[in-house]
Design an enzyme around this catalytic site. Sequence first.
Site, short mmCIF file in Angstrom:
data_model
loop_
_atom_site.label_atom_id
_atom_site.label_comp_id
_atom_site.label_asym_id
_atom_site.label_seq_id
_atom_site.Cartn_x
_atom_site.Cartn_y
_atom_site.Cartn_z
N GLY A 89 0.75 -1.14 -0.17
CA GLY A 89 -0.11 -0.07 0.08
C GLY A 89 0.95 1.41 0.00
O GLY A 89 1.95 1.07 0.16
N CYS A 191 5.70 9.92 -0.52
CA CYS A 191 4.36 9.38 -0.17
C CYS A 191 3.49 10.14 -0.74
O CYS A 191 2.07 10.15 -0.25
CB CYS A 191 4.49 9.34 1.53
SG CYS A 191 5.42 8.24 2.10
#
EC number: 2.3.1.181
Length: 239
Positions: A89, A191
């Site tokens: 993820g 991110c």
Amino acid sequence: MNKTVFLEDLGLKDYKETWDYQEALFKQTVDLKINNRRQGENTPTPNHFLFVEHPHVYTLGKSGDLSNLLVNEEELAAKNAQFYKINRGGDITYHGPGQIVGYPILDLDNFFTDIHKYLRLLEEMVILTLGEYRLKAERSEGETGVWLDVGTPFARKICAMGVRASRWVTMHGFALNVNADLGYFDLMIPCGIKDKAVTSLNVELGQQEVNLDEVKGKLLQHFAALFEAEMIEKQKTSV
């Protein structure tokens, strides 16, 4: 419930080689769980914890946006860096020398079946470790990982996290910047979060270098306490 965790320190290893090794350990555990269910058996499933440093590499999670990598293939090559799309993820992240990367490959049926709790305990492990260096690390709401000065204009990330789980077996994990070359973070939007800085433990402590083995020892101490695990060390191996 088997709470024994086999610890391996792989040293400096290529990302793809280590990923393949993770996948092999992950598959062994998942296959054993499937066989147990089919055969009505109860063979204990193993747990692993890998420490590793990677050569410069960028990885993009399955929900990530490639535009968060700010350089092309030629520029990556000039920086001696690699790039992989992977099955965890999260968005894009960087791994490199001076960074402690940890890959717990756990059967959560041996601990608790709660991915949210799993991530929070990994964060807590890092928060407690940094606390031993007199740093007030914390979580940032809605942003997995560990941060400093959350809620201020000086918020900065010191540890990234991204995991995969199937049949309650985990892989991938966390990356804690200890002596990291922060210049490599300028080649991406970490991110996928804009306008947030990244830092490293040595920078925060004003030191040229922090002892990596010392930090690993503190991480393991807190991991064992939080997960009520018994750690058994394996020798450095070639993957």
